[in-house]
Design an enzyme around this catalytic site. Structure first.
Site, PDB file in Angstrom:
ATOM      1  CG  HIS A  87      -5.399  -4.461   5.161  1.00 22.98           C
ATOM      2  ND1 HIS A  87      -6.298  -5.137   4.374  1.00 22.98           N
ATOM      3  CD2 HIS A  87      -5.721  -3.156   5.056  1.00 22.98           C
ATOM      4  CE1 HIS A  87      -7.129  -4.267   3.818  1.00 22.98           C
ATOM      5  NE2 HIS A  87      -6.795  -3.059   4.212  1.00 22.98           N
ATOM      6  CG  ASP A 155     -12.493  -5.977  15.777  1.00 26.68           C
ATOM      7  OD1 ASP A 155     -13.036  -7.011  16.206  1.00 26.68           O
ATOM      8  OD2 ASP A 155     -11.887  -5.159  16.498  1.00 26.68           O
ATOM      9  CD  GLU A 267     -13.557  -6.523  19.704  1.00 23.38           C
ATOM     10  OE1 GLU A 267     -13.381  -5.290  19.576  1.00 23.38           O
ATOM     11  OE2 GLU A 267     -13.243  -7.338  18.811  1.00 23.38           O
TER      12      GLU A 267
HETATM   13  P1  FAD Z   1      -0.833  -8.983   4.416  1.00 27.48           P
HETATM   14  O1  FAD Z   1      -0.597  -7.757   5.200  1.00 27.48           O
HETATM   15  O2  FAD Z   1      -0.794  -8.861   2.962  1.00 27.48           O
HETATM   16  O3  FAD Z   1       0.215 -10.118   4.863  1.00 27.48           O
HETATM   17  C1  FAD Z   1       0.527 -10.328   6.224  1.00 27.48           C
HETATM   18  C2  FAD Z   1       1.666 -11.343   6.363  1.00 27.48           C
HETATM   19  O4  FAD Z   1       1.213 -12.629   5.996  1.00 27.48           O
HETATM   20  C3  FAD Z   1       2.866 -11.051   5.463  1.00 27.48           C
HETATM   21  O5  FAD Z   1       4.016 -11.496   6.095  1.00 27.48           O
HETATM   22  C4  FAD Z   1       2.578 -11.879   4.229  1.00 27.48           C
HETATM   23  O6  FAD Z   1       3.747 -12.210   3.523  1.00 27.48           O
HETATM   24  C5  FAD Z   1       1.894 -13.090   4.841  1.00 27.48           C
HETATM   25  N1  FAD Z   1       0.872 -13.668   3.980  1.00 27.48           N
HETATM   26  C6  FAD Z   1      -0.107 -13.027   3.292  1.00 27.48           C
HETATM   27  N2  FAD Z   1      -0.873 -13.921   2.652  1.00 27.48           N
HETATM   28  C7  FAD Z   1      -0.361 -15.133   2.952  1.00 27.48           C
HETATM   29  C8  FAD Z   1      -0.709 -16.460   2.598  1.00 27.48           C
HETATM   30  N3  FAD Z   1      -1.734 -16.722   1.794  1.00 27.48           N
HETATM   31  N4  FAD Z   1       0.040 -17.474   3.089  1.00 27.48           N
HETATM   32  C9  FAD Z   1       1.079 -17.242   3.918  1.00 27.48           C
HETATM   33  N5  FAD Z   1       1.459 -16.005   4.271  1.00 27.48           N
HETATM   34  C10 FAD Z   1       0.744 -14.978   3.801  1.00 27.48           C
HETATM   35  N6  FAD Z   1      -6.239  -8.568  12.911  1.00 27.48           N
HETATM   36  C11 FAD Z   1      -6.902  -9.292  13.824  1.00 27.48           C
HETATM   37  O7  FAD Z   1      -6.456 -10.368  14.226  1.00 27.48           O
HETATM   38  N7  FAD Z   1      -8.094  -8.849  14.350  1.00 27.48           N
HETATM   39  C12 FAD Z   1      -8.680  -7.689  13.939  1.00 27.48           C
HETATM   40  O8  FAD Z   1      -9.749  -7.362  14.417  1.00 27.48           O
HETATM   41  C13 FAD Z   1      -8.014  -6.919  12.938  1.00 27.48           C
HETATM   42  N8  FAD Z   1      -8.548  -5.780  12.496  1.00 27.48           N
HETATM   43  C14 FAD Z   1      -7.914  -5.062  11.515  1.00 27.48           C
HETATM   44  C15 FAD Z   1      -8.502  -3.898  11.032  1.00 27.48           C
HETATM   45  C16 FAD Z   1      -7.894  -3.175  10.033  1.00 27.48           C
HETATM   46  C17 FAD Z   1      -8.551  -1.920   9.525  1.00 27.48           C
HETATM   47  C18 FAD Z   1      -6.643  -3.606   9.514  1.00 27.48           C
HETATM   48  C19 FAD Z   1      -5.950  -2.831   8.450  1.00 27.48           C
HETATM   49  C20 FAD Z   1      -6.034  -4.748  10.007  1.00 27.48           C
HETATM   50  C21 FAD Z   1      -6.658  -5.500  11.010  1.00 27.48           C
HETATM   51  N9  FAD Z   1      -6.090  -6.661  11.522  1.00 27.48           N
HETATM   52  C22 FAD Z   1      -6.770  -7.399  12.465  1.00 27.48           C
HETATM   53  C23 FAD Z   1      -4.728  -7.063  11.147  1.00 27.48           C
HETATM   54  C24 FAD Z   1      -4.693  -8.120  10.063  1.00 27.48           C
HETATM   55  O9  FAD Z   1      -4.981  -9.386  10.621  1.00 27.48           O
HETATM   56  C25 FAD Z   1      -3.306  -8.152   9.447  1.00 27.48           C
HETATM   57  O10 FAD Z   1      -3.106  -6.965   8.741  1.00 27.48           O
HETATM   58  C26 FAD Z   1      -3.060  -9.349   8.569  1.00 27.48           C
HETATM   59  O11 FAD Z   1      -1.746  -9.265   8.097  1.00 27.48           O
HETATM   60  C27 FAD Z   1      -4.025  -9.550   7.414  1.00 27.48           C
HETATM   61  O12 FAD Z   1      -3.885  -8.606   6.381  1.00 27.48           O
HETATM   62  P2  FAD Z   1      -3.672  -9.038   4.852  1.00 27.48           P
HETATM   63  O13 FAD Z   1      -4.604 -10.140   4.542  1.00 27.48           O
HETATM   64  O14 FAD Z   1      -3.715  -7.807   4.063  1.00 27.48           O
HETATM   65  O15 FAD Z   1      -2.200  -9.661   4.915  1.00 27.48           O
END
Ligand code: FAD
Length: 525
Positions: A87, A155, A267
């Site tokens: 994400h 969120d 918010e």
């Molecule tokens: P990824 O995108 O897969 O990874 C993010 C990063 O973390 C990469 O560098 C990856 O290598 C690393 N990573 C992934 N898993 C691990 C792990 N287990 N250990 C160590 N490193 C790891 N963020 C907020 O704070 N508040 C919000 O309200 C919010 N709303 C969102 C709404 C939407 C619709 C979207 C798409 C995103 C939102 N986000 C929000 C952002 C979100 O926190 C980030 O996208 C975050 O990266 C989590 O997504 P993911 O779990 O898919 O991680």
């Protein structure tokens, strides 16, 4: 084409990966067919593309440790990126030429789901142990079975525990409980040397604080122990409309200054009379009649502001919640007649963005480019930001999606953690979460650059959240006083710079070097 296991593929296909990988016990969980690597070559942002050489579908944290250890000890180490749901916006979870670890595989096909709620037996100390791959929505479902829930959220709950803890995890509860990283007791991580380590405030504290907000640079989180509290049953959810930014932010700041008796969630957002207002994923809150009324006001003023607050309650106290909400509303200066409230379950409230996601998916508007910009702006400059950005740079356009504005408190963040925030007691989280529905994401991205240039020119000491930089000098500025300590931790826990190369903090030279040899590298479409 179905995924091909590594052992079925000729070694020449391994490209950048050392051939010894074929002999590891995990070989049958590594895939490198083009279908698989293509699926792992981009993210939610859809702005960046870089295929890995292979994808590991781990069945346990040991598999991840084996992969990282192999790379670490190899004469030709390769990058490894954990991927939650991808994400990210700017390729942060990509591993160009290396191996992406598909974290959700850790929980796949398991009955225990790797989420365990503990406490009780006379103890008031309850917590949940969740695998780093788990989605927050699943953590919520599991903890609710015991009458508990984590205190601090994002969120959107279809994000992984490891993904948000690598950033911070912020939402409308953070003013009270701090970001999600402030609500963690213990972690298990696989370091960049392939060691499996447990860490907490008392055990390996440097690693613990470093990993929280550490952008995946120091270790892959395989388990987190997270604080929980008794879960409320219901939520009275309010939206209040303002035409005046000063009153809007003054009221937000008043609400976050209140004790535990005040709002549980605060918010806010900007509503502009364009696609962002019409197609906003947060608009399902309003009835059609109320929405027409809000749109009319927005068309008169061009831009209006919406304060969003929530009061949690139990069925047993339902009779007093209206009174409580009314007593708060009397203190606030929204436009008379423009206060709206809904009554929803706690689950319905927390999972609200998913409802919007399903709506957008059904219209084909979810899988589009997302040139998002998230920044933290100090309170002392928020008025300058409003004039320069909301009233200046942002014009009604063909994008869609919310523009969030809400205050957070510095004293709820732990200075020892890697996450960086502005140096002011109150700062605003600004999220321009725009979707390029007409394919014109470059235009929105130019606007983002213009906003950052404006901040530089005006001396606004902002910090990017979910940061994206490509030059190490920018990263040094981003981390500020924390930079030297962060580099030291990187040397200690990931000395070969293997982890999360897509963040481009330490690995831009590696990526450039690899690209010279004709291997895919990070680039914009
Ligand atoms: P990824 O995108 O897969 O990874 C993010 C990063 O973390 C990469 O560098 C990856 O290598 C690393 N990573 C992934 N898993 C691990 C792990 N287990 N250990 C160590 N490193 C790891 N963020 C907020 O704070 N508040 C919000 O309200 C919010 N709303 C969102 C709404 C939407 C619709 C979207 C798409 C995103 C939102 N986000 C929000 C952002 C979100 O926190 C980030 O996208 C975050 O990266 C989590 O997504 P993911 O779990 O898919 O991680």
């Amino acid at each position: 084409m179905s995924p091909q296991r590594l052992s079925h593929v000729p070694p020449s296909f391994l490209r950048t990966l050392p051939q010894g990988l074929l002999e590891l016990d995990i070989a049958d969980r590594i895939y490198l067919d083009p279908d698989t690597t293509t699926r792992f070559s981009t993210d939610f942002g859809r702005l960046t593309r870089a295929p890995p050489s292979a994808v590991l579908y781990p069945s346990s944290p040991d598999d991840i440790a084996a992969l990282v250890r192999f790379s670490y000890f190899s004469p030709h180490p390769f990058p490894v990126a954990a991927r939650g749901c991808g994400h990210s916006i700017r390729g942060q979870a990509l591993a160009p030429g290396g191996v992406v670890v598909d974290m959700p595989s850790l929980g796949r096909g398991r009955d225990d789901r790797r989420i365990n709620v503990s406490g009780g037996d006379g103890s008031s100390f309850w917590y949940v142990d969740a695998g780093g791959e788990q989605l927050w929505i699943d953590v919520l479902h599991e903890t609710l079975k015991h009458g508990f829930a984590p205190r601090s959220w994002t969120d959107y709950l279809h994000l992984t525990v490891g993904g948000t803890l690598s950033n911070a995890g912020v939402s409308g509860q953070a003013f009270r409980h701090g970001p999600q990283i402030s609500n963690v007791y213990e972690l298990e991580v696989v370091t960049g040397k392939g060691e499996m380590m447990r860490c907490s405030h008392n055990e390996n504290p440097a690693l613990f604080y470093g990993v929280l907000g550490g952008l995946g640079q120091l270790g892959i989180i395989t388990r987190a122990r997270i604080a929980v509290e008794p879960a409320p049953e219901r939520v009275r959810w309010a939206r209040l409309i303002y035409t005046d930014f000063v009153s809007f932010t003054r009221d937000q700041e008043l609400l976050i200054s209140m004790s535990e008796e005040g709002f549980d969630y605060v918010e806010g957002s900007l509503l502009m009379m364009d696609h962002s207002l019409i197609g906003n994923w947060r608009s399902s809150f309003f009835s059609d009649r109320d929405w027409e009324k809000v749109k009319l006001l927005a068309s008169q003023f061009g831009a209006i502001y919406c304060l969003e607050g929530a009061v949690y309650y139990e069925m047993a106290t339902a009779s007093s919640v209206d009174q409580k909400l009314d007593s708060f509303l009397k203190l606030l200066s929204f436009v008379p007649g423009f206060d709206f409230a809904n009554d929803v379950s706690y689950m319905g409230f927390l999972d609200r963005v998913h409802t919007g996601e399903l709506k957008l998916r059904s219209m084909g508007l979810w899988d589009v480019p997302h040139p998002w910009l998230n920044i933290f702006v100090p309170k002392s400059r928020i008025r300058d930001f409003e004039i320069g950005v909301f009233k200046g740079i942002l014009k009604p356009n063909n994008s869609m999606g919310p523009v969030l504005i809400y205050p957070l408190k510095k004293n709820k963040w732990d200075e020892k953690m890697s996450a960086v925030i502005p140096d002011e007691e109150i700062f605003y989280s600004i999220g321009l979460l725009r979707s390029a529905i007409m394919g014109d994401w470059e235009h929105l991205d130019d606007q983002n650059d213009e906003i950052l240039r404006f901040c530089h020119r005006e001396g606004i000491e902002y910090k990017q959240y979910l940061p994206h930089y490509t030059a190490q000098t920018d990263w040094m500025k981003h981390f500020g006083l924390k930079w030297n300590a962060f580099v030291e931790l990187k040397r200690r826990y990931d000395p070969k710079l293997l982890l999360s190369p897509g963040q481009r903090i330490f690995t831009s030279s590696l990526i450039e070097h690899v690209s010279e040899q004709g291997i895919p590298f990070l680039k914009l479409y």
